[in-house]
Motif scaffolding. Structure first.
Motif, PDB file in Angstrom:
ATOM      1  N   ARG A 124       0.860  -1.186   0.000  1.00 15.54           N
ATOM      2  CA  ARG A 124       0.000   0.000   0.000  1.00 15.54           C
ATOM      3  C   ARG A 124       0.893   1.232   0.000  1.00 15.54           C
TER       4      ARG A 124
ATOM      5  N   ALA B 210       2.359   5.034   0.212  1.00 11.75           N
ATOM      6  CA  ALA B 210       2.236   6.196   1.090  1.00 11.75           C
ATOM      7  C   ALA B 210       1.297   7.201   0.415  1.00 11.75           C
ATOM      8  N   GLU B 211       0.724   8.071   1.199  1.00 10.24           N
ATOM      9  CA  GLU B 211      -0.251   9.053   0.708  1.00 10.24           C
ATOM     10  C   GLU B 211       0.254   9.766  -0.555  1.00 10.24           C
ATOM     11  N   GLY B 212      -0.559   9.677  -1.629  1.00 12.77           N
ATOM     12  CA  GLY B 212      -0.244  10.374  -2.870  1.00 12.77           C
ATOM     13  C   GLY B 212       0.845   9.749  -3.723  1.00 12.77           C
ATOM     14  N   ARG B 213       1.303   8.527  -3.364  1.00 11.64           N
ATOM     15  CA  ARG B 213       2.424   7.929  -4.099  1.00 11.64           C
ATOM     16  C   ARG B 213       2.041   6.631  -4.804  1.00 11.64           C
TER      17      ARG B 213
ATOM     18  N   GLY C 218      -7.243   2.622  -2.574  1.00  9.78           N
ATOM     19  CA  GLY C 218      -6.334   2.764  -1.444  1.00  9.78           C
ATOM     20  C   GLY C 218      -4.879   2.742  -1.866  1.00  9.78           C
ATOM     21  N   ASP C 219      -4.616   2.992  -3.168  1.00 16.96           N
ATOM     22  CA  ASP C 219      -3.236   3.005  -3.681  1.00 16.96           C
ATOM     23  C   ASP C 219      -2.498   1.706  -3.363  1.00 16.96           C
TER      24      ASP C 219
ATOM     25  N   GLN D 153       3.001   2.579   3.082  1.00 19.83           N
ATOM     26  CA  GLN D 153       2.399   2.862   4.395  1.00 19.83           C
ATOM     27  C   GLN D 153       2.715   1.799   5.429  1.00 19.83           C
TER      28      GLN D 153
END
Length: 86
Positions: free
Chosen positions: A10, A12-15, A42-43, A71
């Motif tokens: 998963r 990291a935010e925005g990646r 959820g990327d 994450q």
């Protein structure tokens, strides 16, 4: 026997796009029978490789990405194929 190795991470935010490209760029020490890459909400990125090997054989796997890219640690599973239906 056919063994499927599953690798899931998963981002990291925005990646998410960066993690997907990272996973696609990873080469293994040997060629699997098949390799498929997936993305999900959820990327999350999933890579499945299929091998002609025993369930407990030593097989090349995708590495852990840099900690800043994910994450949580990568999840890994190993399955024995029971054949395709249909």
């Amino acid at each position: 026997m056919t063994v499927a190795l599953m690798w899931e991470a998963r981002a990291a935010e925005g990646r998410g796009a960066e993690l997907l490209e990272w996973a696609r760029a990873q080469w293994l020490a040997a060629d699997p029978l098949r390799r498929e890459t997936f993305k999900a909400s959820g990327d999350r990125v999933l890579v499945i490789t299929w091998w002609d090997a025993d369930l407990d054989a030593e097989l090349p796997e995708l590495p852990e990405p840099d900690a800043e890219l994910v994450q949580r640690p990568v999840h890994r599973w190993r399955f024995e194929s029971l054949g395709a239906a249909g």
